[in-house]
Design a protein around this motif. Structure first.
Motif, PDB file in Angstrom:
ATOM      1  N   PRO A  80       0.822  -1.202   0.000  1.00 23.16           N
ATOM      2  CA  PRO A  80       0.000   0.000   0.000  1.00 23.16           C
ATOM      3  C   PRO A  80       0.856   1.252   0.000  1.00 23.16           C
ATOM      4  N   ARG A  99      -7.544   4.040   6.535  1.00 20.87           N
ATOM      5  CA  ARG A  99      -6.752   2.947   5.964  1.00 20.87           C
ATOM      6  C   ARG A  99      -6.078   2.150   7.077  1.00 20.87           C
ATOM      7  N   HIS A 100      -6.344   0.859   7.082  1.00 22.77           N
ATOM      8  CA  HIS A 100      -5.813   0.014   8.146  1.00 22.77           C
ATOM      9  C   HIS A 100      -4.319  -0.250   8.000  1.00 22.77           C
ATOM     10  N   ASN A 137       1.499  10.405   6.710  1.00 21.84           N
ATOM     11  CA  ASN A 137       1.412   9.164   7.477  1.00 21.84           C
ATOM     12  C   ASN A 137       2.786   8.544   7.698  1.00 21.84           C
ATOM     13  N   SER A 149      -6.318  -4.252   3.374  1.00 25.72           N
ATOM     14  CA  SER A 149      -7.144  -3.727   2.275  1.00 25.72           C
ATOM     15  C   SER A 149      -8.579  -4.221   2.385  1.00 25.72           C
ATOM     16  N   THR A 183      -7.177   8.948   9.109  1.00 23.77           N
ATOM     17  CA  THR A 183      -7.361   8.125   7.921  1.00 23.77           C
ATOM     18  C   THR A 183      -8.151   6.888   8.304  1.00 23.77           C
ATOM     19  N   ASP A 238     -10.367  -2.263   5.033  1.00 24.06           N
ATOM     20  CA  ASP A 238     -10.814  -0.950   4.547  1.00 24.06           C
ATOM     21  C   ASP A 238     -12.201  -1.050   3.924  1.00 24.06           C
TER      22      ASP A 238
END
Length: 324
Positions: A4, A269-270, A10, A206, A267, A209
């Protein structure tokens, strides 16, 4: 598998958290170290405790973020829903069936792996049924989860009063969280399982998410919702069992860490949330234990302060209506 992409912001966040954890870890290892004497013995003891604090913190933080994604809200945590109470109930049941001597005679590694396996199976059955269909009615989901947690605690209390008073005292001691009590014998097994579970969680990042978008959206995008939910709950059960076995049940610490993680990361996003939660939780434990044990001489206070702060944050979320 394609890695990713991580934004510059981040990347700075994760790098800063890593450096902060490294700095507090160095302070933990070197602060007050005598210039002479058996320094290797002291460093070995400190390293064991440091590794335990990092494993406990990282496992708790990541487990909470995973569970909140499955549950679809920011109030529920594995501890509030009774995951750690389930583990303590298993411990009490073993003491009741085998006695203290029988439990002590069991091989540490095999016993721990068996407990984690049983807890994972029960957690997937109980909470997979509860959360697997999307948990559309959030208040009822919270109520059901809290009732399950109370049920596990009540059963544990009942069994504790049926067994021998000496055995009950041992069970009670193990039911109280203490960051000063790191079981060094369990640490290698806990570390190995934690690393495997964390790698599994990152591989699911993913999909998590997509899962966080809600059941209907996730299914429409082709996600095997029930399968991902069960896999995630299995990882949560493993990650909850590890810190509970090492230091005892921690109710509100994960909630506090998850709130800080979402506030700092900004965010969904994991791939960012999971490592950030692990780093934040580990840093909080190492820094807190360093402060209370080395500076203030009150090592037992850390669990009390964390639970108090986490309880206040839980009440804040409820009063503000931050259910989702």
């Amino acid at each position: 598998m394609q890695l990713p992409e991580i934004s510059r912001q981040n990347l700075i966040l994760l790098t800063g958290l890593t450096l902060l954890l490294a700095a507090f870890s160095a302070l933990w290892m070197l602060q007050g170290l005598p210039p002479e004497g058996n320094r290797s013995f002291i460093l070995k003891l400190r390293w064991t405790k440091l590794a335990g604090l990092i494993v406990v913190g990282a496992a708790t933080g990541i487990a909470t973020v995973l569970f909140q994604t499955v549950a679809g809200n920011r109030v529920l945590t594995p501890s509030i829903m009774g995951f750690d109470s389930l583990y303590v109930l298993l411990q009490t049941s073993l003491v009741m069936m085998l006695g203290i001597a029988g439990v002590a005679a069991l091989p540490v590694g095999e016993k721990f792996l068996l407990e984690v396996g049983v807890m994972t199976l029960l957690a997937c059955i109980l909470f997979g049924t509860l959360l697997g269909r999307g948990a559309r009615d959030i208040p009822r989901t919270i109520l059901t989860g809290v009732i399950l947690g109370i049920l596990f605690r009540s059963l544990n209390s009942f069994l504790g009063r049926v067994i021998d008073p000496i055995e009950f005292a041992v069970v009670q001691q193990n039911s109280m969280a203490s960051f000063s009590r790191i079981d060094a014998n369990l640490l290698p097994y806990g570390l190995g399982l934690a690393l495997l579970a964390m790698v599994g969680a990152m591989l699911l990042a993913s999909r998590l998410d997509v899962l966080g978008l809600g059941r209907e959206v996730a299914v429409s995008l082709g996600l095997r919702h029930e399968r991902v939910v069960i896999l995630t709950l299995a990882l949560v059960a493993v990650l909850v069992a590890i810190p509970t076995a090492l230091v005892g049940p921690i109710t509100f610490f994960g909630l506090l860490v998850a709130g800080m993680t979402h506030g700092l990361a900004q965010t969904a996003r994991h791939a960012i949330l999971l490592p950030a939660a692990g780093l934040i939780a580990a840093t909080m434990l190492v820094a807190g234990q360093l402060l209370f044990e080395r500076v203030m001489g009150q090592a037992a206070f850390l669990s009390v302060i964390i639970e108090f702060a986490g309880g206040l944050f839980f009440m804040y979320l409820l009063l503000k209506g931050r259910i989702r």
